[in-house]
Motif scaffolding. Structure first.
Motif, mmCIF file in Angstrom:
data_model
loop_
_atom_site.group_PDB
_atom_site.id
_atom_site.type_symbol
_atom_site.label_atom_id
_atom_site.label_comp_id
_atom_site.label_asym_id
_atom_site.label_seq_id
_atom_site.Cartn_x
_atom_site.Cartn_y
_atom_site.Cartn_z
ATOM 1 N N ALA A 67 2.560 1.750 -3.321
ATOM 2 C CA ALA A 67 1.644 2.353 -4.299
ATOM 3 C C ALA A 67 1.512 3.857 -4.072
ATOM 4 O O ALA A 67 1.442 4.639 -5.030
ATOM 5 C CB ALA A 67 0.273 1.677 -4.221
ATOM 6 N N ILE A 69 -3.775 -0.706 -3.007
ATOM 7 C CA ILE A 69 -3.023 -0.176 -4.155
ATOM 8 C C ILE A 69 -3.876 0.756 -5.008
ATOM 9 O O ILE A 69 -3.500 1.922 -5.210
ATOM 10 C CB ILE A 69 -2.424 -1.335 -4.981
ATOM 11 C CG1 ILE A 69 -1.389 -2.090 -4.139
ATOM 12 C CG2 ILE A 69 -1.802 -0.817 -6.275
ATOM 13 C CD1 ILE A 69 -0.868 -3.356 -4.785
ATOM 14 N N PRO A 70 -5.030 0.312 -5.538
ATOM 15 C CA PRO A 70 -5.837 1.261 -6.313
ATOM 16 C C PRO A 70 -6.377 2.408 -5.469
ATOM 17 O O PRO A 70 -6.540 3.531 -5.963
ATOM 18 C CB PRO A 70 -6.971 0.389 -6.868
ATOM 19 C CG PRO A 70 -7.042 -0.796 -5.983
ATOM 20 C CD PRO A 70 -5.630 -1.042 -5.542
ATOM 21 N N PHE A 88 -3.672 5.071 -5.376
ATOM 22 C CA PHE A 88 -3.644 5.850 -6.617
ATOM 23 C C PHE A 88 -4.844 6.793 -6.693
ATOM 24 O O PHE A 88 -4.720 7.948 -7.129
ATOM 25 C CB PHE A 88 -3.629 4.917 -7.828
ATOM 26 C CG PHE A 88 -2.252 4.454 -8.216
ATOM 27 C CD1 PHE A 88 -1.517 5.145 -9.174
ATOM 28 C CD2 PHE A 88 -1.689 3.336 -7.623
ATOM 29 C CE1 PHE A 88 -0.240 4.735 -9.536
ATOM 30 C CE2 PHE A 88 -0.415 2.913 -7.977
ATOM 31 C CZ PHE A 88 0.315 3.605 -8.934
ATOM 32 N N THR A 106 0.834 -1.208 0.000
ATOM 33 C CA THR A 106 0.000 0.000 0.000
ATOM 34 C C THR A 106 0.868 1.257 0.000
ATOM 35 O O THR A 106 0.633 2.193 -0.785
ATOM 36 C CB THR A 106 -0.932 -0.001 1.226
ATOM 37 O OG1 THR A 106 -1.783 -1.155 1.181
ATOM 38 C CG2 THR A 106 -1.797 1.255 1.246
ATOM 39 N N VAL A 117 -7.527 5.772 -11.264
ATOM 40 C CA VAL A 117 -6.712 4.567 -11.114
ATOM 41 C C VAL A 117 -6.198 4.154 -12.489
ATOM 42 O O VAL A 117 -6.943 3.597 -13.292
ATOM 43 C CB VAL A 117 -7.509 3.415 -10.474
ATOM 44 C CG1 VAL A 117 -6.609 2.200 -10.245
ATOM 45 C CG2 VAL A 117 -8.148 3.859 -9.167
ATOM 46 N N ALA A 165 2.445 6.437 -6.952
ATOM 47 C CA ALA A 165 1.413 7.352 -7.440
ATOM 48 C C ALA A 165 1.843 8.808 -7.306
ATOM 49 O O ALA A 165 1.564 9.639 -8.180
ATOM 50 C CB ALA A 165 0.108 7.117 -6.691
ATOM 51 N N TRP A 172 6.031 -6.102 -11.131
ATOM 52 C CA TRP A 172 6.399 -4.835 -10.498
ATOM 53 C C TRP A 172 7.623 -4.212 -11.171
ATOM 54 O O TRP A 172 7.685 -2.987 -11.328
ATOM 55 C CB TRP A 172 6.634 -5.056 -8.996
ATOM 56 C CG TRP A 172 5.347 -5.044 -8.217
ATOM 57 C CD1 TRP A 172 4.228 -5.794 -8.469
ATOM 58 C CD2 TRP A 172 5.035 -4.224 -7.083
ATOM 59 N NE1 TRP A 172 3.239 -5.509 -7.550
ATOM 60 C CE2 TRP A 172 3.705 -4.552 -6.700
ATOM 61 C CE3 TRP A 172 5.737 -3.285 -6.356
ATOM 62 C CZ2 TRP A 172 3.088 -3.943 -5.602
ATOM 63 C CZ3 TRP A 172 5.129 -2.676 -5.268
ATOM 64 C CH2 TRP A 172 3.807 -2.996 -4.906
ATOM 65 N N GLU A 220 -1.482 0.995 -14.838
ATOM 66 C CA GLU A 220 -0.311 0.462 -14.131
ATOM 67 C C GLU A 220 -0.658 0.041 -12.709
ATOM 68 O O GLU A 220 -0.064 -0.900 -12.164
ATOM 69 C CB GLU A 220 0.814 1.488 -14.112
ATOM 70 C CG GLU A 220 0.503 2.759 -13.343
ATOM 71 C CD GLU A 220 1.613 3.785 -13.461
ATOM 72 O OE1 GLU A 220 1.761 4.591 -12.527
ATOM 73 O OE2 GLU A 220 2.343 3.780 -14.472
ATOM 74 N N ALA A 221 -1.639 0.713 -12.104
ATOM 75 C CA ALA A 221 -2.051 0.342 -10.755
ATOM 76 C C ALA A 221 -2.646 -1.057 -10.740
ATOM 77 O O ALA A 221 -2.404 -1.852 -9.821
ATOM 78 C CB ALA A 221 -3.057 1.353 -10.210
ATOM 79 N N TRP A 222 -3.419 -1.380 -11.784
ATOM 80 C CA TRP A 222 -4.037 -2.706 -11.841
ATOM 81 C C TRP A 222 -2.997 -3.788 -12.098
ATOM 82 O O TRP A 222 -3.144 -4.927 -11.633
ATOM 83 C CB TRP A 222 -5.138 -2.731 -12.891
ATOM 84 C CG TRP A 222 -6.250 -1.774 -12.543
ATOM 85 C CD1 TRP A 222 -6.598 -0.637 -13.212
ATOM 86 C CD2 TRP A 222 -7.134 -1.862 -11.414
ATOM 87 N NE1 TRP A 222 -7.641 0.000 -12.577
ATOM 88 C CE2 TRP A 222 -7.988 -0.735 -11.477
ATOM 89 C CE3 TRP A 222 -7.279 -2.766 -10.365
ATOM 90 C CZ2 TRP A 222 -8.977 -0.504 -10.522
ATOM 91 C CZ3 TRP A 222 -8.268 -2.539 -9.408
ATOM 92 C CH2 TRP A 222 -9.109 -1.422 -9.499
#
Length: 299
Positions: free
Chosen positions: A39, A158-159, A162, A36, A169, A43, A230, A172-174
């Motif tokens: 991310a 993570i999403p 972002f 988390t 979102v 972001a 990643w 790349e976040a997915w």
């Protein structure tokens, strides 16, 4: 089957609550925290600010604790038949189901109060995160790979990170989510290997049972694909040698995990699971230092 719970003294009651949320075992919330925070840094392309850092750190701890309450309520009848879990507070009769649900609700509301300080998209996504958290414990009754559902729950930060930073979102976040989901399946399969015999006897579904003799190879593959995804996503960020060093150390850890689990001994598999947070921390540290040392020209 209801369990009668004697009224404990206040100090004992608080100890029971802390035991319920696994306060003395921080590895669980660290497994949620590192991806988390990674991310958040990705972001924001660097330090995300104290507000978001506090929201996501505290929110992660609170929601993992709430998840423990929900999980123990859902599994209370199974836990009494497993040596490793028979002394959990609900199963042992030290906390009632009602108390556990109330504790879980208070923790969830506290986490939601933190999310309310972000934006509408992050708030909307928090409802989905809670829904998956509640749904997960019950998937062990019917889904062959409940660890995949846990992977969704453990990747929601993570999403949301972002969304909080960028108010959308990106793709790349997915990709990071997919990679993280595979990591969760890897380490929770190690965990499931510890209880495989008990789970078979109780008729529960786990990835360790589903994968059978392919479990060690599959876990290793999940680790490698996680790291590869990643690396692919972060290639465009030019994080330099700190990130490359972190990836190398992470790969060495994967090799160590393979050595721990290859003979499928319970103690070694459990040790592998509990040490996974170091892999997450390694990648997070590489990301943080990489952004600190990245030259403005490469941004």
């Amino acid at each position: 089957m209801s369990t009668s719970v004697a009224s404990p003294r206040p100090a004992e009651r608080w100890r029971n609550y802390l035991d319920l949320i696994r306060w003395n075992r921080p590895a669980g919330w660290l497994l949620l925290l590192w991806p988390t925070l990674s991310a958040l840094w990705i972001a924001a392309e660097g330090f995300p600010g104290w507000h978001l850092l506090a929201v996501f750190t505290l929110g992660t701890i609170l929601m993992r604790s709430a998840g423990c309450c929900i999980n123990d309520v859902a599994d209370r009848e199974f836990d009494r038949h497993v040596k490793r879990t028979v002394q959990r507070p609900i199963t042992a009769g030290r906390i009632s189901v009602r108390e556990a649900l109330l504790v879980g609700l208070v923790l969830t509301l506290a986490a939601f109060a933190l999310v309310l300080t972000t934006n509408a998209l992050t708030i909307a996504m928090s409802f989905l995160a809670v829904a998956v958290t509640v749904f997960y414990p019950f998937t062990k009754r019917f889904f062959a790979m409940p660890q995949a559902v846990l992977g969704v729950a453990f990747s929601f930060g993570i999403p949301m990170a972002f969304a909080a930073v960028q108010n959308h979102v990106p793709a790349e976040a997915w990709l990071l989510v997919i990679g993280n989901l595979l990591w969760v399946i890897a380490y929770d399969t190690e965990y499931a290997m510890v209880d495989r015999d008990d789970d078979l006897r109780l008729g529960l579904k786990t990835s360790a049972i589903t994968l059978g003799r392919w479990d060690v190879m599959a876990i290793t593959l999940f680790y490698l694909v996680f790291i590869a995804l990643w690396v692919w996503v972060l290639a465009s960020y030019d994080l330099g040698w700190p990130w490359l060093l972190a990836v190398l150390v992470a790969l060495l850890q994967v090799g160590w995990h393979w050595r721990l689990i290859r003979h499928r001994r319970r103690e070694s598999c459990f040790r592998a699971f509990t040490q996974n947070h170091w892999l997450g921390f390694t990648l997070f540290a590489g990301i943080v230092v990489g952004f600190v040392l990245r030259t403005p020209a490469s941004g």
